[in-house]
Design a protein around this motif. Structure first.
Motif, PDB file in Angstrom:
ATOM      1  N   ALA A 149      -1.737   8.266  22.059  1.00 33.70           N
ATOM      2  CA  ALA A 149      -1.275   9.560  22.315  1.00 33.70           C
ATOM      3  C   ALA A 149      -1.407  10.442  21.212  1.00 33.70           C
ATOM      4  CB  ALA A 149       0.076   9.487  22.975  1.00 33.70           C
ATOM      5  N   HIS A 150      -1.182   9.762  20.112  1.00 33.75           N
ATOM      6  CA  HIS A 150      -1.214  10.735  18.880  1.00 33.75           C
ATOM      7  C   HIS A 150      -2.584  10.815  18.370  1.00 33.75           C
ATOM      8  CE1 HIS A 150       3.421  10.394  18.551  1.00 33.75           C
ATOM      9  NE2 HIS A 150       3.392   9.607  19.345  1.00 33.75           N
ATOM     10  N   GLN A 151      -3.436  11.741  18.767  1.00 30.31           N
ATOM     11  CA  GLN A 151      -4.636  11.748  18.597  1.00 30.31           C
ATOM     12  C   GLN A 151      -5.024  12.107  17.041  1.00 30.31           C
ATOM     13  OE1 GLN A 151      -7.326  10.787  20.667  1.00 30.31           O
ATOM     14  NE2 GLN A 151      -5.470   9.969  21.628  1.00 30.31           N
ATOM     15  N   SER A 152      -3.980  12.790  16.514  1.00 34.34           N
ATOM     16  CA  SER A 152      -3.957  13.297  15.082  1.00 34.34           C
ATOM     17  C   SER A 152      -4.261  11.956  13.938  1.00 34.34           C
ATOM     18  CB  SER A 152      -3.222  14.325  14.420  1.00 34.34           C
ATOM     19  OG  SER A 152      -1.710  13.713  14.596  1.00 34.34           O
ATOM     20  N   ASP A 153      -3.988  10.852  14.398  1.00 35.33           N
ATOM     21  CA  ASP A 153      -3.586   9.683  13.599  1.00 35.33           C
ATOM     22  C   ASP A 153      -5.121   9.153  13.142  1.00 35.33           C
ATOM     23  OD1 ASP A 153      -3.548   6.529  13.139  1.00 35.33           O
ATOM     24  OD2 ASP A 153      -1.584   7.233  12.585  1.00 35.33           O
ATOM     25  N   GLU A 156       7.011  -0.540   6.084  1.00 33.53           N
ATOM     26  CA  GLU A 156       6.736   0.348   6.799  1.00 33.53           C
ATOM     27  C   GLU A 156       5.114   0.430   7.010  1.00 33.53           C
ATOM     28  OE1 GLU A 156       8.195   2.249   9.203  1.00 33.53           O
ATOM     29  OE2 GLU A 156      10.138   1.166   8.483  1.00 33.53           O
ATOM     30  N   SER A 157       4.654   0.296   5.705  1.00 35.99           N
ATOM     31  CA  SER A 157       2.919   0.389   5.589  1.00 35.99           C
ATOM     32  C   SER A 157       2.671  -1.235   6.154  1.00 35.99           C
ATOM     33  CB  SER A 157       2.810   0.426   4.184  1.00 35.99           C
ATOM     34  OG  SER A 157       3.051  -0.550   3.166  1.00 35.99           O
ATOM     35  N   TRP A 158       3.278  -2.101   5.948  1.00 33.41           N
ATOM     36  CA  TRP A 158       2.643  -3.524   6.893  1.00 33.41           C
ATOM     37  C   TRP A 158       2.697  -3.150   8.344  1.00 33.41           C
ATOM     38  CZ3 TRP A 158       2.583  -8.298   4.107  1.00 33.41           C
ATOM     39  CH2 TRP A 158       2.171  -9.332   4.959  1.00 33.41           C
ATOM     40  N   ALA A 159       3.726  -2.700   8.869  1.00 35.92           N
ATOM     41  CA  ALA A 159       3.781  -2.471  10.145  1.00 35.92           C
ATOM     42  C   ALA A 159       2.748  -1.381  10.588  1.00 35.92           C
ATOM     43  CB  ALA A 159       5.110  -1.968  10.705  1.00 35.92           C
ATOM     44  N   GLY A 160       2.360  -0.518   9.614  1.00 36.07           N
ATOM     45  CA  GLY A 160       1.453   0.497   9.858  1.00 36.07           C
ATOM     46  C   GLY A 160      -0.084  -0.025   9.752  1.00 36.07           C
ATOM     47  N   CYS A 161      -0.223  -1.355   9.531  1.00 35.51           N
ATOM     48  CA  CYS A 161      -1.488  -1.978   9.303  1.00 35.51           C
ATOM     49  C   CYS A 161      -2.061  -1.708   8.073  1.00 35.51           C
ATOM     50  CB  CYS A 161      -2.645  -1.461  10.311  1.00 35.51           C
ATOM     51  SG  CYS A 161      -1.975  -1.687  12.141  1.00 35.51           S
ATOM     52  N   VAL A 162      -1.230  -1.608   6.983  1.00 37.02           N
ATOM     53  CA  VAL A 162      -1.895  -1.411   5.732  1.00 37.02           C
ATOM     54  C   VAL A 162      -1.479  -2.445   4.525  1.00 37.02           C
ATOM     55  CG1 VAL A 162      -1.741   0.230   3.608  1.00 37.02           C
ATOM     56  CG2 VAL A 162      -1.729   1.440   5.745  1.00 37.02           C
ATOM     57  N   ALA A 213      -1.319   7.486   3.825  1.00 35.67           N
ATOM     58  CA  ALA A 213      -0.018   7.820   3.652  1.00 35.67           C
ATOM     59  C   ALA A 213       0.539   8.350   5.312  1.00 35.67           C
ATOM     60  CB  ALA A 213       0.132   9.115   2.966  1.00 35.67           C
ATOM     61  N   SER A 214      -0.482   9.139   5.975  1.00 34.05           N
ATOM     62  CA  SER A 214       0.216   9.350   7.166  1.00 34.05           C
ATOM     63  C   SER A 214       0.157   8.242   8.237  1.00 34.05           C
ATOM     64  CB  SER A 214      -0.990  10.528   7.794  1.00 34.05           C
ATOM     65  OG  SER A 214      -2.403  10.127   7.994  1.00 34.05           O
ATOM     66  N   SER A 215      -0.315   7.001   8.080  1.00 33.96           N
ATOM     67  CA  SER A 215      -0.452   6.187   8.815  1.00 33.96           C
ATOM     68  C   SER A 215       1.002   5.373   8.803  1.00 33.96           C
ATOM     69  CB  SER A 215      -1.384   5.229   8.876  1.00 33.96           C
ATOM     70  OG  SER A 215      -1.331   4.403   7.596  1.00 33.96           O
ATOM     71  N   GLY A 216       1.894   5.755   8.071  1.00 34.53           N
ATOM     72  CA  GLY A 216       3.034   5.154   7.739  1.00 34.53           C
ATOM     73  C   GLY A 216       3.217   4.465   6.370  1.00 34.53           C
ATOM     74  N   ALA A 217       2.707   4.899   5.407  1.00 31.05           N
ATOM     75  CA  ALA A 217       2.730   4.597   3.923  1.00 31.05           C
ATOM     76  C   ALA A 217       3.238   5.557   2.995  1.00 31.05           C
ATOM     77  CB  ALA A 217       1.786   3.607   3.435  1.00 31.05           C
ATOM     78  N   SER A 218       3.668   6.681   3.612  1.00 34.68           N
ATOM     79  CA  SER A 218       3.809   7.762   3.088  1.00 34.68           C
ATOM     80  C   SER A 218       4.916   7.556   1.622  1.00 34.68           C
ATOM     81  CB  SER A 218       4.473   9.130   3.451  1.00 34.68           C
ATOM     82  OG  SER A 218       5.612   8.725   4.293  1.00 34.68           O
ATOM     83  N   ALA A 219       6.056   6.659   1.829  1.00 32.12           N
ATOM     84  CA  ALA A 219       7.042   6.649   0.625  1.00 32.12           C
ATOM     85  C   ALA A 219       6.189   5.913  -0.112  1.00 32.12           C
ATOM     86  CB  ALA A 219       8.171   5.941   1.162  1.00 32.12           C
ATOM     87  N   SER A 220       5.580   4.717  -0.105  1.00 38.36           N
ATOM     88  CA  SER A 220       4.952   3.732  -1.198  1.00 38.36           C
ATOM     89  C   SER A 220       3.752   4.498  -1.951  1.00 38.36           C
ATOM     90  CB  SER A 220       4.686   2.502  -0.608  1.00 38.36           C
ATOM     91  OG  SER A 220       3.700   2.467   0.505  1.00 38.36           O
ATOM     92  N   VAL A 221       2.876   5.409  -1.213  1.00 39.12           N
ATOM     93  CA  VAL A 221       1.890   6.185  -1.632  1.00 39.12           C
ATOM     94  C   VAL A 221       2.492   7.280  -2.719  1.00 39.12           C
ATOM     95  CG1 VAL A 221       0.092   8.028  -1.092  1.00 39.12           C
ATOM     96  CG2 VAL A 221       0.371   5.789   0.147  1.00 39.12           C
ATOM     97  N   THR A 222       3.517   7.760  -2.220  1.00 38.29           N
ATOM     98  CA  THR A 222       3.929   8.938  -2.987  1.00 38.29           C
ATOM     99  C   THR A 222       4.685   8.410  -4.684  1.00 38.29           C
ATOM    100  OG1 THR A 222       4.861  10.092  -1.309  1.00 38.29           O
ATOM    101  CG2 THR A 222       6.110  10.593  -3.443  1.00 38.29           C
ATOM    102  N   SER A 223       4.935   6.913  -4.493  1.00 35.24           N
ATOM    103  CA  SER A 223       5.303   6.754  -5.931  1.00 35.24           C
ATOM    104  C   SER A 223       4.315   5.772  -6.658  1.00 35.24           C
ATOM    105  CB  SER A 223       6.370   5.185  -5.366  1.00 35.24           C
ATOM    106  OG  SER A 223       5.606   4.276  -4.776  1.00 35.24           O
TER     107      SER A 223
END
Length: 284
Positions: free
Chosen positions: A47-51, A210-216, A251-261
């Motif tokens: 449903a979130h077509q921007s992902d 979060e990034s694990w569950a985000g498939c990263v 980052a937008s798929s769920g890994a924003s916190a770790s990518v920022t670091s």
């Protein structure tokens, strides 16, 4: 940032809880934590077509063949049913079937003389998938509860194993591939969509729940994927890149916190290294 649990069972529970939130949202069931897994914690809903990982995976014709709820609960990164070259009369197993989108599409492709199994560990997803099956009026389908590391089917019972961005979530991917090999018939095909990393991941991404569950974070390195398939017994292994992701995509798929670091050097090293891939192999 939540760290990845050291226990395989705890990791499984964490992933299941995140995916259950998506199913409950689609089912319309109130839940204490109203923030959707789709918002940040896992491969987002169709449903979130921007992902960047999950959008535009299915044709409008395919989406018109299934209940809307099956598409809304789709958390994949590819379209294995379109790429697996399913044939009438074949038996298919979808590992981590979620809301059932790939199982229902597979059932249509193999026809009334074929059969499609869906395996999932999350009760809410199984409930949603069964509801979608009934709404679609498809009879040659059965949804099974279980984990992909221990498939509840006999040896040599299916012709094709598919999966859509789920194997990367397992803590024991080698066991998953051995189980897939076990249930396939001689000459059977392994045909999955998955996230693959071409190179090493920074440790902070590997530790990020979060990034694990985000498939990263759980993504296998390409050479490792090939090696594990070979060790399981597969031959004719192919890994075809279908999408490549920028650092902003990750980052937008769920890994924003770790990518920022990450340091500038680490950012440069992983930019474009994450890909969706279609992984093919065959059981001799």
């Amino acid at each position: 940032m939540n760290t990845v649990p050291q226990s395989d069972e705890r990791l499984r529970q964490e992933v299941s809880a995140r995916y259950a939130r998506t199913a409950l949202q689609v089912l319309g069931t109130p839940e204490g934590d109203t923030s959707s897994c789709c918002a940040s914690g896992c491969c987002s809903s169709g449903a979130h077509q921007s992902d960047p990982i999950t959008s535009d995976l299915y044709t409008q014709m395919e989406l018109g063949e299934i209940p809307v709820a099956a598409a809304l609960a789709s958390l994949g990164c590819g379209n294995p049913t379109a790429l697996a070259e399913l044939r009438p009369g074949e038996k298919v197993l979808d590992l981590g079937s979620g809301g059932g989108i790939d199982v229902l599409l597979s059932a249509k492709r193999v026809g009334p003389t074929g059969f499609a199994y869906g395996l999932d560990m999350t009760d809410a997803m199984l409930e949603l998938a069964e509801r979608n099956r009934k709404e679609a009026g498809i009879e040659n389908v059965k949804f099974l509860k279980g984990i992909i590391e221990s498939i509840p089917l006999p040896d040599t019972s299916v012709d094709v194993v598919i999966s859509n961005c789920v194997i990367n979530l397992s803590a024991d991917k080698g066991q998953v591939l051995r189980e897939a090999y076990r249930v396939l018939t001689s000459g059977g095909r392994f045909a999955v969509s998955d996230i693959v990393v071409q190179g090493d991941l920074p440790p902070i991404l590997r530790r990020d729940m979060e990034s694990w569950a985000g498939c990263v974070a759980g993504a296998l390195e390409e050479a490792t994927y090939r090696l594990l398939l070979q060790e399981a017994g597969f031959v004719d292994i192919e890994i075809e890149v279908t999408r490549r992701y920028s650092l902003d995509d990750i980052a937008s798929s769920g890994a924003s916190a770790s990518v920022t670091s990450l340091s500038p050097e680490e950012r440069e090293a992983i930019d474009g290294r994450f890909v969706s891939a279609f992984v093919r192999a065959r059981k001799p």
